[in-house]
Design a protein around this motif. Structure first.
Motif, PDB file in Angstrom:
ATOM      1  N   HIS A 192       1.917   1.954  -7.236  1.00 27.79           N
ATOM      2  CA  HIS A 192       1.194   2.968  -6.467  1.00 27.79           C
ATOM      3  C   HIS A 192       0.789   4.131  -7.373  1.00 27.79           C
ATOM      4  O   HIS A 192       1.500   4.491  -8.323  1.00 27.79           O
ATOM      5  CB  HIS A 192       2.074   3.474  -5.315  1.00 27.79           C
ATOM      6  N   GLU A 193      -0.344   4.758  -7.061  1.00 30.03           N
ATOM      7  CA  GLU A 193      -0.863   5.866  -7.857  1.00 30.03           C
ATOM      8  C   GLU A 193       0.116   7.030  -7.932  1.00 30.03           C
ATOM      9  O   GLU A 193       0.196   7.722  -8.951  1.00 30.03           O
ATOM     10  CB  GLU A 193      -2.201   6.350  -7.283  1.00 30.03           C
ATOM     11  N   LEU A 194       0.872   7.245  -6.859  1.00 29.19           N
ATOM     12  CA  LEU A 194       1.816   8.357  -6.858  1.00 29.19           C
ATOM     13  C   LEU A 194       2.882   8.178  -7.938  1.00 29.19           C
ATOM     14  O   LEU A 194       3.269   9.141  -8.616  1.00 29.19           O
ATOM     15  CB  LEU A 194       2.474   8.498  -5.481  1.00 29.19           C
ATOM     16  N   PHE A 195       3.393   6.949  -8.072  1.00 30.66           N
ATOM     17  CA  PHE A 195       4.413   6.760  -9.101  1.00 30.66           C
ATOM     18  C   PHE A 195       3.799   6.847 -10.504  1.00 30.66           C
ATOM     19  O   PHE A 195       4.407   7.402 -11.431  1.00 30.66           O
ATOM     20  CB  PHE A 195       5.116   5.418  -8.953  1.00 30.66           C
ATOM     21  N   LYS A 196       2.580   6.313 -10.639  1.00 30.90           N
ATOM     22  CA  LYS A 196       1.931   6.397 -11.956  1.00 30.90           C
ATOM     23  C   LYS A 196       1.747   7.847 -12.376  1.00 30.90           C
ATOM     24  O   LYS A 196       1.775   8.181 -13.573  1.00 30.90           O
ATOM     25  CB  LYS A 196       0.591   5.675 -11.910  1.00 30.90           C
ATOM     26  N   LEU A 215       9.117  12.238  -1.392  1.00 33.50           N
ATOM     27  CA  LEU A 215       8.941  10.802  -1.135  1.00 33.50           C
ATOM     28  C   LEU A 215      10.003  10.280  -0.170  1.00 33.50           C
ATOM     29  O   LEU A 215       9.730   9.438   0.686  1.00 33.50           O
ATOM     30  CB  LEU A 215       9.013  10.029  -2.454  1.00 33.50           C
ATOM     31  N   ILE A 244      10.811   2.465  -4.626  1.00 27.20           N
ATOM     32  CA  ILE A 244       9.520   3.049  -5.000  1.00 27.20           C
ATOM     33  C   ILE A 244       8.570   1.940  -5.417  1.00 27.20           C
ATOM     34  O   ILE A 244       8.953   0.987  -6.113  1.00 27.20           O
ATOM     35  CB  ILE A 244       9.702   4.054  -6.161  1.00 27.20           C
ATOM     36  N   ASN A 245       7.319   2.055  -4.980  1.00 30.01           N
ATOM     37  CA  ASN A 245       6.284   1.092  -5.339  1.00 30.01           C
ATOM     38  C   ASN A 245       5.783   1.416  -6.749  1.00 30.01           C
ATOM     39  O   ASN A 245       5.082   2.408  -6.957  1.00 30.01           O
ATOM     40  CB  ASN A 245       5.138   1.169  -4.328  1.00 30.01           C
ATOM     41  N   ASP A 250       0.803  -1.224   0.000  1.00 33.55           N
ATOM     42  CA  ASP A 250       0.000   0.000   0.000  1.00 33.55           C
ATOM     43  C   ASP A 250       0.837   1.276   0.000  1.00 33.55           C
ATOM     44  O   ASP A 250       0.379   2.317  -0.475  1.00 33.55           O
ATOM     45  CB  ASP A 250      -0.934   0.029   1.224  1.00 33.55           C
ATOM     46  N   SER A 251       2.021   1.211   0.561  1.00 26.28           N
ATOM     47  CA  SER A 251       2.850   2.412   0.686  1.00 26.28           C
ATOM     48  C   SER A 251       3.548   2.736  -0.637  1.00 26.28           C
ATOM     49  O   SER A 251       3.890   1.836  -1.413  1.00 26.28           O
ATOM     50  CB  SER A 251       3.901   2.221   1.775  1.00 26.28           C
ATOM     51  N   PRO A 252       3.789   4.021  -0.893  1.00 23.09           N
ATOM     52  CA  PRO A 252       4.428   4.411  -2.165  1.00 23.09           C
ATOM     53  C   PRO A 252       5.940   4.244  -2.168  1.00 23.09           C
ATOM     54  O   PRO A 252       6.550   4.159  -3.228  1.00 23.09           O
ATOM     55  CB  PRO A 252       4.060   5.892  -2.286  1.00 23.09           C
ATOM     56  N   VAL A 253       6.562   4.194  -0.982  1.00 20.38           N
ATOM     57  CA  VAL A 253       8.011   4.244  -0.942  1.00 20.38           C
ATOM     58  C   VAL A 253       8.538   3.674   0.370  1.00 20.38           C
ATOM     59  O   VAL A 253       7.813   3.633   1.369  1.00 20.38           O
ATOM     60  CB  VAL A 253       8.484   5.712  -1.111  1.00 20.38           C
TER      61      VAL A 253
END
Length: 640
Positions: A586-590, A609, A582-583, A542-545
């Motif tokens: 995750h939406e943040l990376f997308k 991040l 980095i995940n 679930d986490s972005p990083v």
């Protein structure tokens, strides 16, 4: 006829030393004379038992008599007594080799401030000259006349025939006059003698008696008290306990007796966590009472704390807190050891080099650990109480001995765990490992709350894999020294090496890294040396990083080592090899796709991040002002 004899040269030196010594512990003269009296009774008892009824059975006792008017203290026994030759050989002469060795040891002890060596070379009687100007010895053996030995301890002594009905010895000390810095009169007081007997000779097997004189107001014929007039009441009291608790049969000693002994002896208001009654009879022979407190001693972690067990020899007190009897990691243990194989007044040098002492220490250590394992197996909740208080000592022992104590202590360690309400042992962990699981996983951090927030832990929650939660500074260092348990290696879930990918997963990750190389390089450049690598993670859910480390040094260990360096005024910083992961799902990376050609914005997002990852790890953002500035910049951009 009175004979006058001169002491030998070395005996004169020894007497002069005793009379004019700087011994601060002069009070041990009483222990020495009482010990001699006890030995004399032992010898008589042996003769009586082998005399086929020719010698009478006695009510054996040691009697102290005080005469304040004449400033005398008498120590009397009804033991074997001494003949004329005994007086010459035992009191008038000390073997020259013994004298020389004692004088040599005295100088060494004086230099090291270890002055408690009287008695070690058969000079216990001479210690009385520390407090007495003159000594008279009246003695009679079973088959000889009575004799009186007299000396002022300067250069000569006299021996003459005297009258004495029963066998035994009376040693009369004519105490020195008090000086400004020396109170010799205290040895004429009941309370002082009682205290010294309790302290040094409480467990002599024969009663040590003393008349206590008390004053009660005198009354007239009407029963009314007469002002300033008193009657003296004399009551003979036994000062010593005689039979020490540890010399009794174990089955005859109750838990209540052990608890009372512990509270009285060690001034604790709480009962001990557990106790051991040891009666070891083999290659190593000793008796011991060992107690583990239910709480840490108030000064356990101060520089002034002294570890050790009290040391006795044949029931006679020798040394308080003998540190050689317990290893450092068990310094919280209290108790005592009594062995007939020790001599009185063992010097520091002899203690440190004593093979017997080392064997007893090893044996006691094993007994304590066996007892704790027994409690752990039979009453786990009780054991957890102990471990909460003293468990860190075991971890430090493994770390400080570079793993040498691993085999002894590993099964006594317990740790909090991700999927368990109570701490678990390594054995519990291994027995519940998944079928294809290769490693014992752990996570470390500043507190349990922070560890449970680690982004890397999400995968283990999802897959139901157990993770040990190491929230103490020492935990990870101890784990490193152990290396493995039951041939299962330990793995930190926050280390890059903990990734276990199939070939297909690794190939897909390599393709993803290659496709996004510009983004990863920009983020690393923007962090300006804060991380050594930026890559994609296979362990985030679930986490972005997250931040992982390489080469065995975690963020938690880096922080701990640097804290200690600062405390010790060292300036060299320890640096872990950090990897920002980095995940990719995750939406943040997308969202990075929208700015993939804007290097500066990528660096800005990457910096935020990194700070987020730090906070999730439980660490402070390095530059809070810069972090807020960047965050505000992004907020303004999103609101326009």
């Amino acid at each position: 006829m009175k004979e006058t004899k001169e002491f030998q040269t070395e005996s004169k030196q020894l007497l002069n030393l005793m009379i004019n010594s700087i011994y601060t512990n002069k009070e041990i003269f009483l222990r020495e004379l009482i010990s001699n009296a006890s030995d004399a009774i032992d010898k008589y008892k042996y003769l009586q038992l082998t005399s086929e009824g020719k010698l009478a059975v006695k009510d054996y006792e040691i009697y102290l008599k005080v005469d304040k008017g004449n400033r005398t203290l008498t120590i009397k026994d009804n033991g074997i007594g001494m003949s004329h030759d005994d007086l010459v050989n035992s009191l008038g002469t000390i073997a020259s080799s013994g004298s020389k060795e004692f004088l040599k040891k005295y100088k060494e002890a004086k230099d090291s401030e270890d002055l408690n060596i009287i008695g070690q070379f058969g000079v216990g009687f001479y210690s009385a000259f520390m407090v007495a100007d003159k000594i008279e010895v009246l003695t009679k053996t079973v088959d000889d006349k009575a004799y009186k030995f007299s000396s002022d301890g300067v250069k000569e002594y006299t021996i003459e025939e005297d009258n004495k009905e029963d066998t035994g010895t009376e040693i009369k000390l004519f105490l020195k006059e008090d000086k400004e810095d020396e109170d010799y009169s205290k040895f004429l007081e009941y309370y002082t003698l009682e205290d010294l007997v309790k302290r040094y000779s409480d467990y002599i097997r024969y009663p040590i008696k003393l008349d206590e004189v008390t004053k009660t107001p005198k009354k007239d014929e009407k029963g009314e008290e007469i002002k300033d007039e008193f009657d003296e009441v004399v009551e003979t009291k036994t000062l010593n306990s005689m039979i020490p608790l540890w010399k009794k049969n174990k089955k005859d000693v109750t838990d209540e007796e052990m608890e009372k002994f512990y509270k009285d002896k060690f001034s604790d208001y709480e009962k001990p966590f557990t106790s051991l009654f040891l009666n070891v009879d083999g290659i190593v022979k000793y008796n011991a009472l060992i107690f583990i407190p239910s709480h840490a001693p108030y000064n356990l972690y101060s520089e002034n704390y002294e570890k050790g067990l009290d040391l006795y020899s044949k029931g006679i007190f020798v040394k308080e807190k003998c540190k050689e009897l317990v290893p450092d990691y068990l310094k919280f243990v209290k108790g005592l050891v009594d062995s007939d194989d020790f001599d009185l007044n063992i010097s520091r040098e002899m203690l440190q080099s004593s093979p017997l002492l080392r064997r007893i220490e090893d044996n006691i250590e094993k007994k304590i650990l066996d007892k704790l394992k027994e409690i752990k197996n039979n009453d786990y909740d009780k054991y957890l109480e102990f471990f909460k208080t003293f468990g860190d000592h075991f971890k430090y022992a493994i770390y400080q001995t570079y793993g040498a104590k691993k085999e002894q202590l590993q099964d006594l360690l317990v740790f909090n765990a991700l999927h368990n309400e109570k701490p678990i042992s390594f054995k519990d962990y291994v027995s519940n490992m998944k079928e294809d699981q290769k490693y014992i996983y752990y996570a470390s951090g500043k507190s349990l709350d922070y560890i449970k927030m680690l982004p890397q832990i999400e995968k283990y929650k999802k897959d139901g894999i157990e993770v040990l939660l190491l929230d103490k500074k020492i935990d990870e260092f101890a784990i490193m020294m152990m290396g493995d348990y039951d041939k299962k290696e330990f793995k930190n879930i926050a280390s890059e090496e903990s990734n276990e990918l199939s070939k297909e997963e690794k190939d897909n990750l390599d393709i993803l890294i290659a496709e996004n190389k510009r983004i990863l390089d920009d983020i690393k450049e923007g962090l300006n040396g804060k991380v050594d690598e930026v890559t994609f993670s296979s362990k985030l859910v679930d986490s972005p990083v997250c931040i992982t480390t390489k080469n065995g040094l975690s963020l938690n260990m880096e922080n701990t080592l640097n804290e200690e360096a600062r405390e010790n005024n060292f300036t060299d910083d320890v640096k872990a090899t950090k990897v920002l992961e980095i995940n990719p799902n995750h939406e943040l990376f997308k969202a990075f796709d929208a700015i993939k050609d804007n290097d500066e914005e990528i660096k800005l997002y990457g910096s935020i991040l990194y700070d987020e990852a730090l906070m999730l790890e439980g660490y402070e953002v390095e530059d809070k002002k810069e972090f807020i500035t960047k965050l505000n910049k992004l907020m303004l951009k999103s609101l326009k």
